[in-house]
Design an enzyme around this catalytic site. Structure first.
Site, mmCIF file in Angstrom:
data_model
loop_
_atom_site.group_PDB
_atom_site.id
_atom_site.type_symbol
_atom_site.label_atom_id
_atom_site.label_comp_id
_atom_site.label_asym_id
_atom_site.label_seq_id
_atom_site.Cartn_x
_atom_site.Cartn_y
_atom_site.Cartn_z
ATOM 1 C CG ASP A 262 -14.651 -85.191 -57.156
ATOM 2 O OD1 ASP A 262 -14.417 -86.195 -56.483
ATOM 3 O OD2 ASP A 262 -15.801 -84.844 -57.471
ATOM 4 C CD GLN B 237 -15.446 -91.424 -63.603
ATOM 5 O OE1 GLN B 237 -15.611 -90.830 -64.668
ATOM 6 N NE2 GLN B 237 -15.541 -90.784 -62.438
ATOM 7 C CG HIS C 127 -24.196 -82.597 -59.173
ATOM 8 N ND1 HIS C 127 -24.656 -83.521 -58.263
ATOM 9 C CD2 HIS C 127 -23.063 -83.105 -59.697
ATOM 10 C CE1 HIS C 127 -23.827 -84.556 -58.246
ATOM 11 N NE2 HIS C 127 -22.848 -84.332 -59.102
ATOM 12 C CG MET D 156 -20.139 -89.608 -63.148
ATOM 13 S SD MET D 156 -19.196 -91.098 -62.831
ATOM 14 C CE MET D 156 -19.181 -91.133 -61.070
ATOM 15 C CG LEU E 270 -27.708 -84.176 -61.381
ATOM 16 C CD1 LEU E 270 -28.243 -83.221 -62.445
ATOM 17 C CD2 LEU E 270 -26.195 -84.291 -61.503
ATOM 18 C CG HIS E 271 -25.499 -83.638 -54.590
ATOM 19 N ND1 HIS E 271 -24.624 -82.580 -54.654
ATOM 20 C CD2 HIS E 271 -24.740 -84.757 -54.776
ATOM 21 C CE1 HIS E 271 -23.404 -83.028 -54.831
ATOM 22 N NE2 HIS E 271 -23.432 -84.353 -54.934
ATOM 23 C CG MET F 215 -24.077 -81.549 -50.218
ATOM 24 S SD MET F 215 -25.481 -80.804 -51.061
ATOM 25 C CE MET F 215 -26.287 -80.054 -49.661
ATOM 26 C CB SER F 216 -20.563 -87.154 -51.873
ATOM 27 O OG SER F 216 -20.319 -88.351 -52.571
HETATM 28 O O1 PAF Z 1 -16.897 -85.750 -61.100
HETATM 29 C C1 PAF Z 1 -17.615 -86.527 -61.761
HETATM 30 O O2 PAF Z 1 -18.835 -86.617 -61.555
HETATM 31 C C2 PAF Z 1 -16.983 -87.376 -62.833
HETATM 32 O O3 PAF Z 1 -15.722 -87.824 -62.447
HETATM 33 C C3 PAF Z 1 -16.940 -86.693 -64.210
HETATM 34 C C4 PAF Z 1 -16.066 -85.446 -64.189
HETATM 35 C C5 PAF Z 1 -18.353 -86.307 -64.636
HETATM 36 C C6 PAF Z 1 -16.360 -87.656 -65.257
HETATM 37 O O4 PAF Z 1 -17.117 -88.814 -65.353
#
Ligand code: PAF
Length: 285
Positions: free
Chosen positions: A153, A62, A38, A31, A34-35, A187-188
Protein backbone atom coordinates in the site's frame (compact mmCIF):
# COMPACT_ATOMS: atom_id res chain seq x y z
CA UNK A 1 -3.07 -18.57 22.67
CA UNK A 2 -2.16 -14.95 22.21
CA UNK A 3 -3.29 -12.43 24.83
CA UNK A 4 -6.21 -10.51 23.34
CA UNK A 5 -7.59 -7.19 24.59
CA UNK A 6 -10.64 -5.33 23.35
CA UNK A 7 -10.67 -2.09 25.35
CA UNK A 8 -8.23 0.81 25.57
CA UNK A 9 -7.99 0.37 29.36
CA UNK A 10 -6.89 -3.30 29.04
CA UNK A 11 -4.50 -2.36 26.23
CA UNK A 12 -2.89 0.39 28.30
CA UNK A 13 -2.48 -1.89 31.32
CA UNK A 14 -0.31 -4.27 29.26
CA UNK A 15 1.62 -1.44 27.61
CA UNK A 16 2.32 0.29 30.96
CA UNK A 17 3.84 -2.90 32.40
CA UNK A 18 6.15 -3.25 29.39
CA UNK A 19 7.11 0.43 29.45
CA UNK A 20 7.95 0.18 33.15
CA UNK A 21 10.49 -2.48 32.18
CA UNK A 22 11.97 -0.08 29.57
CA UNK A 23 10.76 -2.19 26.65
CA UNK A 24 10.40 -0.81 23.14
CA UNK A 25 6.96 -1.38 21.63
CA UNK A 26 6.04 -1.97 17.98
CA UNK A 27 2.56 -1.68 16.49
CA UNK A 28 1.40 -3.61 13.42
CA UNK A 29 -2.01 -2.22 12.38
CA UNK A 30 -4.08 -4.63 10.23
CA UNK A 31 -7.62 -5.28 9.09
CA UNK A 32 -7.23 -8.99 9.83
CA UNK A 33 -7.59 -11.98 7.51
CA UNK A 34 -3.87 -12.25 7.93
CA UNK A 35 -1.58 -13.84 5.35
CA UNK A 36 2.18 -14.32 4.97
CA UNK A 37 2.57 -10.61 4.09
CA UNK A 38 1.17 -9.59 7.50
CA UNK A 39 3.26 -12.20 9.30
CA UNK A 40 6.39 -10.77 7.68
CA UNK A 41 5.38 -7.37 9.13
CA UNK A 42 5.15 -8.95 12.60
CA UNK A 43 8.60 -10.46 12.08
CA UNK A 44 9.95 -7.03 11.08
CA UNK A 45 8.30 -5.56 14.18
CA UNK A 46 10.06 -8.19 16.32
CA UNK A 47 13.39 -7.09 14.85
CA UNK A 48 12.65 -3.46 15.75
CA UNK A 49 11.20 -3.76 19.25
CA UNK A 50 10.99 -5.86 22.42
CA UNK A 51 7.19 -6.23 22.30
CA UNK A 52 4.79 -6.42 19.37
CA UNK A 53 1.14 -5.37 19.43
CA UNK A 54 -1.01 -6.13 16.37
CA UNK A 55 -4.40 -4.56 15.88
CA UNK A 56 -7.17 -6.21 13.89
CA UNK A 57 -9.95 -3.79 12.97
CA UNK A 58 -11.94 -3.59 9.73
CA UNK A 59 -12.18 0.18 9.67
CA UNK A 60 -15.54 1.40 8.33
CA UNK A 61 -14.36 4.96 7.66
CA UNK A 62 -11.90 3.93 4.94
CA UNK A 63 -14.50 2.12 2.80
CA UNK A 64 -16.65 3.98 0.27
CA UNK A 65 -20.43 3.39 0.09
CA UNK A 66 -20.14 0.87 -2.80
CA UNK A 67 -17.03 -0.88 -1.53
CA UNK A 68 -16.54 -4.25 0.17
CA UNK A 69 -16.81 -3.29 3.88
CA UNK A 70 -19.58 -5.82 4.65
CA UNK A 71 -18.01 -8.70 2.71
CA UNK A 72 -14.40 -7.96 3.75
CA UNK A 73 -13.15 -11.32 5.14
CA UNK A 74 -13.22 -11.50 8.95
CA UNK A 75 -11.30 -14.42 10.49
CA UNK A 76 -10.44 -13.43 14.10
CA UNK A 77 -9.72 -16.94 15.48
CA UNK A 78 -7.41 -17.79 12.59
CA UNK A 79 -5.72 -14.37 12.93
CA UNK A 80 -5.12 -14.91 16.66
CA UNK A 81 -3.52 -18.31 16.02
CA UNK A 82 -1.31 -16.92 13.22
CA UNK A 83 -0.19 -13.95 15.33
CA UNK A 84 0.75 -16.24 18.22
CA UNK A 85 2.82 -18.36 15.84
CA UNK A 86 4.60 -15.35 14.33
CA UNK A 87 5.72 -14.07 17.74
CA UNK A 88 3.23 -11.26 18.37
CA UNK A 89 2.76 -10.48 22.11
CA UNK A 90 -0.64 -8.85 22.18
CA UNK A 91 -3.69 -8.66 19.90
CA UNK A 92 -5.84 -5.52 20.09
CA UNK A 93 -9.29 -6.38 18.75
CA UNK A 94 -11.39 -3.23 19.28
CA UNK A 95 -15.06 -2.76 18.42
CA UNK A 96 -16.30 0.15 16.28
CA UNK A 97 -17.48 1.80 19.55
CA UNK A 98 -13.98 1.55 21.03
CA UNK A 99 -12.33 3.08 17.97
CA UNK A 100 -15.08 5.67 17.43
CA UNK A 101 -16.63 6.42 20.85
CA UNK A 102 -18.68 9.33 19.48
CA UNK A 103 -19.76 7.32 16.42
CA UNK A 104 -17.93 6.83 13.11
CA UNK A 105 -20.08 9.47 11.40
CA UNK A 106 -19.15 12.26 13.84
CA UNK A 107 -15.52 11.16 14.26
CA UNK A 108 -12.84 13.84 14.18
CA UNK A 109 -10.99 13.19 10.91
CA UNK A 110 -7.38 13.51 9.84
CA UNK A 111 -6.98 14.73 6.29
CA UNK A 112 -3.75 14.93 4.28
CA UNK A 113 -4.48 17.45 1.52
CA UNK A 114 -3.06 16.75 -1.94
CA UNK A 115 -1.48 13.38 -1.28
CA UNK A 116 -4.83 11.89 -0.25
CA UNK A 117 -6.59 13.15 -3.39
CA UNK A 118 -4.46 11.63 -6.16
CA UNK A 119 -4.28 8.05 -7.54
CA UNK A 120 -6.04 5.85 -4.92
CA UNK A 121 -7.60 8.95 -3.38
CA UNK A 122 -9.06 10.06 -6.73
CA UNK A 123 -10.65 6.63 -7.25
CA UNK A 124 -11.63 6.08 -3.62
CA UNK A 125 -12.67 9.53 -2.32
CA UNK A 126 -12.28 9.78 1.45
CA UNK A 127 -10.33 6.50 1.69
CA UNK A 128 -7.12 8.03 3.04
CA UNK A 129 -9.03 10.29 5.45
CA UNK A 130 -10.39 7.06 6.95
CA UNK A 131 -6.96 5.41 7.00
CA UNK A 132 -5.23 8.43 8.57
CA UNK A 133 -8.08 8.82 11.07
CA UNK A 134 -7.92 5.24 12.32
CA UNK A 135 -4.13 5.03 12.32
CA UNK A 136 -3.85 8.29 14.31
CA UNK A 137 -6.29 6.83 16.85
CA UNK A 138 -4.24 3.63 17.09
CA UNK A 139 -1.09 5.71 17.56
CA UNK A 140 -2.78 7.60 20.42
CA UNK A 141 -4.05 4.42 22.04
CA UNK A 142 -0.79 2.45 21.81
CA UNK A 143 1.90 5.18 21.74
CA UNK A 144 4.25 2.74 19.99
CA UNK A 145 7.95 3.49 19.48
CA UNK A 146 7.72 2.00 16.00
CA UNK A 147 4.86 1.21 13.62
CA UNK A 148 5.10 -1.15 10.65
CA UNK A 149 3.27 -0.71 7.32
CA UNK A 150 3.59 -2.74 4.11
CA UNK A 151 5.03 -1.24 0.92
CA UNK A 152 2.23 -2.94 -1.04
CA UNK A 153 0.00 0.00 0.00
CA UNK A 154 2.60 2.45 -1.25
CA UNK A 155 0.46 5.61 -1.18
CA UNK A 156 -0.95 4.70 2.24
CA UNK A 157 2.62 4.54 3.55
CA UNK A 158 3.31 8.05 2.20
CA UNK A 159 0.07 9.41 3.70
CA UNK A 160 0.92 7.92 7.11
CA UNK A 161 4.50 9.22 7.03
CA UNK A 162 3.17 12.67 6.12
CA UNK A 163 0.62 13.02 8.93
CA UNK A 164 2.90 11.35 11.51
CA UNK A 165 5.58 13.96 10.74
CA UNK A 166 3.16 16.87 10.53
CA UNK A 167 1.39 15.98 13.80
CA UNK A 168 4.72 15.29 15.55
CA UNK A 169 4.02 11.65 16.45
CA UNK A 170 7.34 10.42 17.90
CA UNK A 171 7.01 7.09 16.11
CA UNK A 172 9.42 5.47 13.63
CA UNK A 173 7.42 4.42 10.59
CA UNK A 174 9.11 1.29 9.23
CA UNK A 175 8.05 -0.09 5.82
CA UNK A 176 7.83 -3.84 5.19
CA UNK A 177 8.57 -5.45 1.81
CA UNK A 178 5.67 -6.69 -0.33
CA UNK A 179 5.31 -10.46 -0.05
CA UNK A 180 4.40 -12.18 -3.32
CA UNK A 181 2.94 -15.50 -4.41
CA UNK A 182 5.27 -17.81 -6.38
CA UNK A 183 4.07 -16.29 -9.69
CA UNK A 184 4.63 -12.72 -8.46
CA UNK A 185 1.08 -11.68 -7.50
CA UNK A 186 1.26 -9.41 -4.44
CA UNK A 187 -0.40 -11.07 -1.43
CA UNK A 188 -3.68 -9.41 -0.47
CA UNK A 189 -6.75 -10.43 1.49
CA UNK A 190 -8.75 -9.42 -1.61
CA UNK A 191 -7.05 -12.08 -3.80
CA UNK A 192 -9.47 -14.64 -2.41
CA UNK A 193 -12.35 -12.84 -4.18
CA UNK A 194 -10.78 -13.85 -7.53
CA UNK A 195 -12.26 -16.73 -9.54
CA UNK A 196 -9.69 -19.31 -10.77
CA UNK A 197 -9.51 -17.66 -14.21
CA UNK A 198 -9.21 -14.15 -12.68
CA UNK A 199 -6.45 -15.47 -10.42
CA UNK A 200 -4.45 -16.55 -13.49
CA UNK A 201 -5.02 -13.16 -15.14
CA UNK A 202 -4.05 -11.22 -11.97
CA UNK A 203 -0.34 -11.94 -12.45
CA UNK A 204 -0.40 -9.55 -15.44
CA UNK A 205 -0.19 -6.65 -12.99
CA UNK A 206 3.33 -7.47 -11.81
CA UNK A 207 4.35 -8.51 -15.35
CA UNK A 208 3.33 -5.06 -16.56
CA UNK A 209 5.08 -3.29 -13.69
CA UNK A 210 8.27 -5.14 -14.61
CA UNK A 211 7.85 -4.14 -18.26
CA UNK A 212 7.33 -0.51 -17.18
CA UNK A 213 10.57 -0.70 -15.21
CA UNK A 214 12.48 -2.17 -18.18
CA UNK A 215 11.13 0.48 -20.55
CA UNK A 216 12.04 3.28 -18.12
CA UNK A 217 15.57 1.83 -17.87
CA UNK A 218 15.75 2.08 -21.69
CA UNK A 219 14.90 5.77 -21.38
CA UNK A 220 11.54 5.60 -23.21
CA UNK A 221 9.09 8.48 -22.63
CA UNK A 222 7.15 7.86 -19.42
CA UNK A 223 3.75 8.87 -20.81
CA UNK A 224 4.10 6.29 -23.60
CA UNK A 225 5.14 3.60 -21.10
CA UNK A 226 2.08 4.36 -18.96
CA UNK A 227 -0.31 4.34 -21.92
CA UNK A 228 1.02 1.04 -23.24
CA UNK A 229 0.77 -0.59 -19.80
CA UNK A 230 -2.85 0.58 -19.50
CA UNK A 231 -3.63 -0.80 -22.96
CA UNK A 232 -1.98 -4.15 -22.26
CA UNK A 233 -3.86 -4.52 -18.99
CA UNK A 234 -7.18 -3.62 -20.65
CA UNK A 235 -6.47 -6.17 -23.41
CA UNK A 236 -5.81 -8.75 -20.65
CA UNK A 237 -9.32 -8.18 -19.26
CA UNK A 238 -8.70 -5.52 -16.58
CA UNK A 239 -10.71 -2.40 -15.98
CA UNK A 240 -7.76 -0.08 -15.31
CA UNK A 241 -7.95 2.82 -12.84
CA UNK A 242 -4.32 3.84 -13.36
CA UNK A 243 -0.95 2.54 -14.53
CA UNK A 244 1.53 5.33 -13.83
CA UNK A 245 5.13 6.13 -12.97
CA UNK A 246 5.83 8.61 -10.19
CA UNK A 247 8.66 9.85 -8.01
CA UNK A 248 8.98 8.21 -4.60
CA UNK A 249 6.92 11.05 -3.08
CA UNK A 250 4.28 10.47 -5.80
CA UNK A 251 4.97 13.75 -7.60
CA UNK A 252 5.30 13.74 -11.41
CA UNK A 253 8.79 12.80 -12.62
CA UNK A 254 10.73 14.83 -15.18
CA UNK A 255 11.92 11.82 -17.17
CA UNK A 256 12.77 8.12 -17.25
CA UNK A 257 16.38 8.71 -16.19
CA UNK A 258 15.46 9.99 -12.71
CA UNK A 259 16.48 7.72 -9.83
CA UNK A 260 13.91 6.43 -7.35
CA UNK A 261 10.91 6.07 -9.69
CA UNK A 262 7.98 3.86 -8.75
CA UNK A 263 5.38 2.23 -11.00
CA UNK A 264 1.86 1.99 -9.57
CA UNK A 265 -1.15 0.07 -10.90
CA UNK A 266 -4.75 -0.18 -9.75
CA UNK A 267 -7.10 -2.30 -11.83
CA UNK A 268 -10.26 -4.32 -11.45
CA UNK A 269 -10.88 -7.90 -12.46
CA UNK A 270 -14.63 -8.49 -12.25
CA UNK A 271 -15.66 -7.20 -8.80
CA UNK A 272 -12.13 -7.34 -7.36
CA UNK A 273 -9.93 -4.26 -7.28
CA UNK A 274 -6.21 -4.99 -7.06
CA UNK A 275 -3.31 -2.60 -6.46
CA UNK A 276 0.42 -3.14 -6.72
CA UNK A 277 3.60 -1.14 -7.22
CA UNK A 278 7.25 -1.61 -8.08
CA UNK A 279 10.09 0.61 -6.89
CA UNK A 280 12.33 0.59 -9.95
CA UNK A 281 15.63 0.89 -8.03
CA UNK A 282 14.77 -1.77 -5.43
CA UNK A 283 16.20 -5.31 -5.74
CA UNK A 284 14.11 -7.34 -8.24
CA UNK A 285 11.15 -9.10 -6.66
O1 PAF B 1 -3.41 -1.47 5.44
C1 PAF B 1 -4.39 -1.76 6.16
O2 PAF B 1 -4.66 -2.94 6.44
C2 PAF B 1 -5.26 -0.66 6.70
O3 PAF B 1 -5.42 0.36 5.76
C3 PAF B 1 -4.78 -0.11 8.05
C4 PAF B 1 -3.41 0.55 7.94
C5 PAF B 1 -4.71 -1.24 9.07
C6 PAF B 1 -5.76 0.95 8.57
O4 PAF B 1 -7.04 0.43 8.72
Amino acid sequence: MIRTVRTVAELRAHLAAWRDQGQRIALVPTMGNLHAGHHSLVELARNNADRVVASVFVNPTQFGPNEDFSRYPRTPEQDAEGLARSGCDLLFLPSVETMYPLGAESAVRIRVPGLADILEGAHRPGHFDGVATVVARLFNMVHPDVAIFGRKDYQQLQVIRHFAKDLAFAIDIVPGATVREADGLAMSSRNQYLSPSERSQAVEIIHNLRTMREQAAQGLPLVGIEEEAGERLSAAGFDVDYAVIRRADLSLPGGANEPGLVGLVAARLGRTRLIDNLEFDAPTP
